[in-house]
Design an enzyme around this catalytic site. Structure first.
Site, PDB file in Angstrom:
ATOM      1  CE  LYS A 100      -4.529   0.992   0.589  1.00 47.76           C
ATOM      2  NZ  LYS A 100      -5.732   0.271   0.232  1.00 47.76           N
ATOM      3  N   GLY A 200     -21.500   6.074   5.556  1.00 48.07           N
ATOM      4  CA  GLY A 200     -20.695   6.557   4.418  1.00 48.07           C
ATOM      5  C   GLY A 200     -21.351   6.238   3.094  1.00 48.07           C
TER       6      GLY A 200
HETATM    7  P1  NAI Z   1     -15.054   7.745  -0.321  1.00 45.98           P
HETATM    8  O1  NAI Z   1     -14.092   8.731   0.172  1.00 45.98           O
HETATM    9  O2  NAI Z   1     -15.594   7.864  -1.725  1.00 45.98           O
HETATM   10  O3  NAI Z   1     -16.343   7.686   0.639  1.00 45.98           O
HETATM   11  C1  NAI Z   1     -16.293   7.800   2.019  1.00 45.98           C
HETATM   12  C2  NAI Z   1     -17.589   8.454   2.446  1.00 45.98           C
HETATM   13  O4  NAI Z   1     -17.657   8.455   3.858  1.00 45.98           O
HETATM   14  C3  NAI Z   1     -17.708   9.910   2.000  1.00 45.98           C
HETATM   15  O5  NAI Z   1     -18.982  10.145   1.420  1.00 45.98           O
HETATM   16  C4  NAI Z   1     -17.538  10.705   3.296  1.00 45.98           C
HETATM   17  O6  NAI Z   1     -18.229  11.935   3.290  1.00 45.98           O
HETATM   18  C5  NAI Z   1     -18.110   9.731   4.300  1.00 45.98           C
HETATM   19  N1  NAI Z   1     -17.682   9.939   5.680  1.00 45.98           N
HETATM   20  C6  NAI Z   1     -16.494  10.381   6.143  1.00 45.98           C
HETATM   21  N2  NAI Z   1     -16.489  10.439   7.474  1.00 45.98           N
HETATM   22  C7  NAI Z   1     -17.709   9.994   7.878  1.00 45.98           C
HETATM   23  C8  NAI Z   1     -18.321   9.799   9.139  1.00 45.98           C
HETATM   24  N3  NAI Z   1     -17.695  10.085  10.272  1.00 45.98           N
HETATM   25  N4  NAI Z   1     -19.572   9.314   9.177  1.00 45.98           N
HETATM   26  C9  NAI Z   1     -20.255   9.022   8.037  1.00 45.98           C
HETATM   27  N5  NAI Z   1     -19.711   9.207   6.808  1.00 45.98           N
HETATM   28  C10 NAI Z   1     -18.462   9.680   6.735  1.00 45.98           C
HETATM   29  O7  NAI Z   1     -14.362   6.317  -0.103  1.00 45.98           O
HETATM   30  P2  NAI Z   1     -14.731   4.925  -0.751  1.00 45.98           P
HETATM   31  O8  NAI Z   1     -13.902   4.708  -1.955  1.00 45.98           O
HETATM   32  O9  NAI Z   1     -16.204   4.791  -0.860  1.00 45.98           O
HETATM   33  O10 NAI Z   1     -14.206   3.918   0.359  1.00 45.98           O
HETATM   34  C11 NAI Z   1     -14.901   3.738   1.590  1.00 45.98           C
HETATM   35  C12 NAI Z   1     -14.100   2.802   2.467  1.00 45.98           C
HETATM   36  O11 NAI Z   1     -13.938   1.546   1.797  1.00 45.98           O
HETATM   37  C13 NAI Z   1     -12.677   3.278   2.789  1.00 45.98           C
HETATM   38  O12 NAI Z   1     -12.349   2.868   4.093  1.00 45.98           O
HETATM   39  C14 NAI Z   1     -11.813   2.518   1.781  1.00 45.98           C
HETATM   40  O13 NAI Z   1     -10.504   2.309   2.258  1.00 45.98           O
HETATM   41  C15 NAI Z   1     -12.556   1.217   1.686  1.00 45.98           C
HETATM   42  N6  NAI Z   1     -12.313   0.517   0.430  1.00 45.98           N
HETATM   43  C16 NAI Z   1     -12.615   1.110  -0.763  1.00 45.98           C
HETATM   44  C17 NAI Z   1     -12.395   0.430  -1.944  1.00 45.98           C
HETATM   45  C18 NAI Z   1     -12.789   1.012  -3.256  1.00 45.98           C
HETATM   46  O14 NAI Z   1     -12.865   0.270  -4.254  1.00 45.98           O
HETATM   47  N7  NAI Z   1     -13.061   2.314  -3.342  1.00 45.98           N
HETATM   48  C19 NAI Z   1     -11.807  -0.925  -1.958  1.00 45.98           C
HETATM   49  C20 NAI Z   1     -11.607  -1.487  -0.633  1.00 45.98           C
HETATM   50  C21 NAI Z   1     -11.813  -0.752   0.500  1.00 45.98           C
END
Ligand code: NAI
Length: 367
Positions: A100, A200
């Site tokens: 990573k 989220g």
């Molecule tokens: P993203 O950044 O697009 O979405 C995260 C969302 O969570 C945002 O809408 C943000 O406003 C919200 N958020 C932040 N703090 C918050 C809180 N305290 N309470 C409620 N909502 C909150 O990220 P993404 O890509 O959707 O990833 C989400 C999670 O999944 C991360 O932990 C990431 O590491 C994990 N992940 C993502 C992958 C992917 O393909 N994008 C693959 C594997 C894991």
């Protein structure tokens, strides 16, 4: 080059939880094979590229772009995430090891393209030991910039082929995991009427909400971004709750799709869901929190098992293998692995978290 990491100052400033207990490996885990600190004064680059384990193949894992309170927290994040990728790639049967990268977001103005070009050169310097892709805070556009410096990058849209943003595939893997967990643990044959709390509504959370809504689930949602919440209310008839209430929502399933370490000593006693399955990496604050969940009768499907859809997609893209339907079929296999894990849990009497860890570690050998 920037001045080297000021460890003494960082150690004083950092909260204990953000300090890695060893620079050579996390407790009870194999040490990291290589960790590169890459800095570049001109662009403001401060990056940590962590190669945890390459027994199965080159280390593959996304690049996180984030603001950190201090450099040690960034290092800790990189080490934890890289080790998680080793387990994730092994359980997904991918011919890749775990790695990573973490890019520390510069405090002032910066030239994003120049920064990611410098990061691309750092990836290139590892000669293929590490392959990068998107993660939180990075986009397909950033990966295109990286691609100008190195071939060891994936997650880039291609004309007429699958590829690019892995988040819909990640969401699909989480969805089939929830389906399996609901059938096997909640003993319900469909998601119709099952109440799911989504923390989220970002790239993964939004796609997951779409899949769940289509399957008839009732959604309870929270996001710091009020516009996303309002959209989910409008499109899915979701119930909105505050970000401090979502973990304790009165639901059947909790899907953390925002932050790490949300399952901890404070939150676990308040959970009302019987099943936890979500995309967020490193959801358990400690291994012991997995035990506490289990004692409460809550089944926790480990993040690195259920959220492998994205890496499965970018890994196929990197190898130029198959097409969209083949990727989706491979991601759907996560459903069978969830069933196998729950079988192993029943037979071995372990918690899902400990059982998945042992299972994945047994696969940290050449693919
Ligand atoms: P993203 O950044 O697009 O979405 C995260 C969302 O969570 C945002 O809408 C943000 O406003 C919200 N958020 C932040 N703090 C918050 C809180 N305290 N309470 C409620 N909502 C909150 O990220 P993404 O890509 O959707 O990833 C989400 C999670 O999944 C991360 O932990 C990431 O590491 C994990 N992940 C993502 C992958 C992917 O393909 N994008 C693959 C594997 C894991």
């Amino acid at each position: 080059m920037n001045a080297p990491l000021d460890l003494a100052r960082a150690l004083q400033a950092a909260p204990a939880s953000s300090i890695p207990s060893s620079l050579f490996g996390l407790p009870n885990q194999a040490p990291h094979e290589r960790v590169l600190l890459a800095a570049d004064e001109q662009t403001g680059l401060k990056a940590i590229l962590a190669v945890h384990n390459t027994a199965r193949g080159p280390a593959f894992g996304g690049c996180r772009f984030w603001s950190y309170d201090n450099e040690l927290s960034a290092l800790n994040d990189a080490l934890r995430l890289a080790q998680g990728m080793s387990l994730k790639n092994a359980l997904a049967n991918l011919p890749f090891g775990g790695g990573k990268a973490v890019l520390i977001k510069p405090a002032g103005d910066f030239d994003r393209a120049a920064l990611f070009a410098a990061f691309g050169r750092a990836v290139a310097s590892l000669d293929g030991a590490y392959i990068t892709a998107e993660d939180v805070g990075t986009t397909t556009a950033d990966m295109r910039v990286v691609q100008q410096q190195t071939a060891f990058v994936s997650g880039i849209p291609r004309e007429g082929a699958f590829g690019g943003d892995p988040s819909p595939k990640t969401a699909w893997g989480v969805f089939v995991s929830i389906e399996a967990g609901v059938r096997l643990h909640l003993k319900r044959e469909s998601l119709d009427g099952v109440r799911v709390a989504l923390q989220g509504l970002g790239s993964v959370g939004w796609h997951l909400a779409e899949f769940l809504h289509k399957a008839g689930a009732k959604l309870v949602v929270a996001d710091v971004d009020a516009a996303k919440v309002a959209r989910a209310q409008g499109m899915f008839g979701a119930q909105a709750v505050g970000i401090h209430e979502i973990l304790a929502a009165d639901v059947d399933v909790l899907a953390p799709c925002a932050l790490g370490a949300v399952l901890n000593a404070q939150s676990i006693p308040q959970l009302r869901a019987q099943l936890v399955a979500g995309a967020a990496n490193n959801q358990l604050a400690t291994v012991e929190d997995g035990d506490t969940l289990h004692q409460r009768g809550i089944i926790y499907l480990p993040d690195y098992l259920v959220n492998a859809g994205g890496i499965i997609s970018v890994a196929r893209e990197f190898r130029n293998e198959g097409e969209e339907s083949a990727v989706m079929a491979e991601v759907t296999l996560i459903r069978d692995r969830v069933a196998e894990l729950l079988d192993r849990v029943r037979v071995n009497g372990n918690t899902p978290a400990r059982e998945a860890d042992a299972w994945a570690r047994s696969k940290l050998v050449k693919a």
